[in-house]
Design a protein around this motif. Structure first.
Motif, mmCIF file in Angstrom:
data_model
loop_
_atom_site.group_PDB
_atom_site.id
_atom_site.type_symbol
_atom_site.label_atom_id
_atom_site.label_comp_id
_atom_site.label_asym_id
_atom_site.label_seq_id
_atom_site.Cartn_x
_atom_site.Cartn_y
_atom_site.Cartn_z
ATOM 1 N N UNK A 190 0.811 -1.217 0.000
ATOM 2 C CA UNK A 190 0.000 0.000 0.000
ATOM 3 C C UNK A 190 0.843 1.267 0.000
ATOM 4 N N UNK A 191 2.117 1.163 0.366
ATOM 5 C CA UNK A 191 3.012 2.325 0.361
ATOM 6 C C UNK A 191 3.446 2.605 -1.073
ATOM 7 N N UNK A 192 3.372 3.863 -1.470
ATOM 8 C CA UNK A 192 3.709 4.235 -2.844
ATOM 9 C C UNK A 192 5.172 3.917 -3.151
ATOM 10 N N UNK A 193 5.422 3.434 -4.362
ATOM 11 C CA UNK A 193 6.785 3.080 -4.757
ATOM 12 C C UNK A 193 7.712 4.288 -4.808
ATOM 13 N N UNK A 194 7.121 5.464 -4.952
ATOM 14 C CA UNK A 194 7.942 6.658 -4.966
ATOM 15 C C UNK A 194 8.679 6.893 -3.663
ATOM 16 N N UNK A 195 8.103 6.415 -2.548
ATOM 17 C CA UNK A 195 8.775 6.537 -1.262
ATOM 18 C C UNK A 195 10.078 5.750 -1.267
ATOM 19 N N UNK A 196 10.034 4.526 -1.792
ATOM 20 C CA UNK A 196 11.234 3.699 -1.861
ATOM 21 C C UNK A 196 12.253 4.288 -2.824
ATOM 22 N N UNK A 197 11.788 4.783 -3.967
ATOM 23 C CA UNK A 197 12.705 5.372 -4.940
ATOM 24 C C UNK A 197 13.378 6.617 -4.380
ATOM 25 N N UNK A 198 12.636 7.417 -3.618
ATOM 26 C CA UNK A 198 13.223 8.614 -3.023
ATOM 27 C C UNK A 198 14.271 8.242 -1.982
ATOM 28 N N UNK A 199 13.982 7.204 -1.185
ATOM 29 C CA UNK A 199 14.949 6.775 -0.178
ATOM 30 C C UNK A 199 16.216 6.223 -0.827
ATOM 31 N N UNK A 200 16.057 5.470 -1.901
ATOM 32 C CA UNK A 200 17.228 4.945 -2.598
ATOM 33 C C UNK A 200 18.024 6.051 -3.269
ATOM 34 N N UNK A 201 17.343 7.099 -3.713
ATOM 35 C CA UNK A 201 18.045 8.229 -4.309
ATOM 36 C C UNK A 201 18.891 8.970 -3.286
ATOM 37 N N UNK A 202 18.462 8.908 -2.018
ATOM 38 C CA UNK A 202 19.237 9.533 -0.945
ATOM 39 C C UNK A 202 20.372 8.648 -0.458
ATOM 40 N N UNK A 203 20.486 7.450 -1.022
ATOM 41 C CA UNK A 203 21.569 6.560 -0.653
ATOM 42 C C UNK A 203 21.257 5.612 0.477
#
Length: 321
Positions: A190-203
């Motif tokens: 249910x958590x948007x995939x953009x949350x994971x992508x943003x966290x991975x972008x921050x390293x």
């Protein structure tokens, strides 16, 4: 040149004329009288339900039930201890189910085909077989493995290892893990995939992203069904009667079989189950309310706020009448 057109309304008097002081410009609008809608169906259905409840109460009052026995046996030490064991086995089995369910949910969402397949097979088996059958399998495990041999770590007879408490804990906990795995998986998805992508972008690593970003947001979806599962666990724990674990139902049944007050003791067990599920239902409501802070603009009202609103509504209704 052309003359200017007169754009004033036709009913406006000429500049030289005057309107009488008491004269009105038009008929005054009538006062609107709001007539409430009559809900006759509600009154009829309410009367029918009350009549059925009264008839049911009269039937039980005339039945062959010793109600004083229910009150006398309600707080007997044996019953209270049985209720405590029911609460203990439910909490421990729920802890096992939640911890293992989170692990299975992560395995199910893993890109590794081995771990995802193992998690799917686990969920398929434990969701597809009844809890009662699983309890009996654990209770009779000594028929397959007479001795539990873990090499130099531990070795003992299976009958000594699989005590009624251990059978109840494994039977309820492992079964609950299969359901909690699906609940946790739904919450994680249910958590948007953009949350994971943003966290991975921050390293951030995958583990840190899961525990700091995804799981806190998934709790809003996971908590409500988890509360329902625990309340259901309190009732499902009565099935451990089959493995001779001395919980609430077994304690009350033992008293009923010796005193011939079978129905009375079943009523005692029902009162205890209702009390425990009601208490934890209140806890579940406030827990859902806590996790709803980030998703809704206004929090749902508490029980006291609902009562106050209903009382104010009744008071305003009487005032209008």
């Amino acid at each position: 040149m052309t003359d200017k057109l007169d754009k004033s309304p036709s009913d406006t008097p000429p500049p030289g004329d005057t309107v009488p002081a008491g004269a009105a410009s038009g008929p005054a609008p009538e006062t609107i009288k709001a007539i409430p809608v009559r809900h006759y169906g509600r009154w009829i259905s309410g009367v029918i339900v009350v009549a059925l409840l009264v008839a049911l109460g009269i039937a039980f009052s005339h039945g062959n039930i010793q109600w004083h026995t229910v009150g006398d046996q309600l707080f007997v030490s044996t019953v209270v201890q049985g209720a405590g064991r029911t609460l203990l086995i439910s909490i421990l089995a729920m802890i096992v189910g939640v911890v293992l369910g989170i692990l299975l949910a992560v395995m199910r969402l893993s890109k590794n085909p081995v771990t995802s397949t193992v998690a799917w097979l686990y969920i398929w088996f434990f969701r597809g077989t009844p809890v009662y059958v699983q309890l009996l399998l654990w209770f009779n495990l000594a028929l397959i493995f007479p001795v539990l041999n873990l090499g130099p770590i531990y070795k003992n007879d299976m009958t000594a290892v699989m005590t009624p408490f251990m059978c109840a804990l494994l039977g309820l906990g492992l079964n609950e893990a299969a359901y909690m795995a699906e609940i946790c998986r739904a919450g994680l998805l249910a958590v948007d995939e953009g949350q994971t992508e943003a966290a991975q972008a921050l390293g951030m690593s995958h583990t840190k992203t899961l525990f700091r970003i995804v799981i806190p947001q998934a709790m809003r979806v996971i908590v409500p069904p988890t509360g329902n599962e625990f309340i259901n666990m309190l009732k499902t724990s009565s099935l451990v009667y089959a493995v001779t674990y001395n919980e609430l139902l077994r304690s009350t049944s033992a008293i009923g079989s010796t005193s011939y007050a079978v129905m009375e003791m079943l009523f005692v067990a029902s009162i205890w189950y209702l009390a425990m599920t009601s208490v934890f239902s209140v806890f579940q409501y406030y827990l859902e309310r806590y996790y709803a802070r980030g998703s809704s603009r206004s929090l749902p009202p508490t029980v006291f706020q609902k009562i106050k609103a209903n009382m104010l509504g009744l008071g305003s209704g009487r005032g209008k009448a």
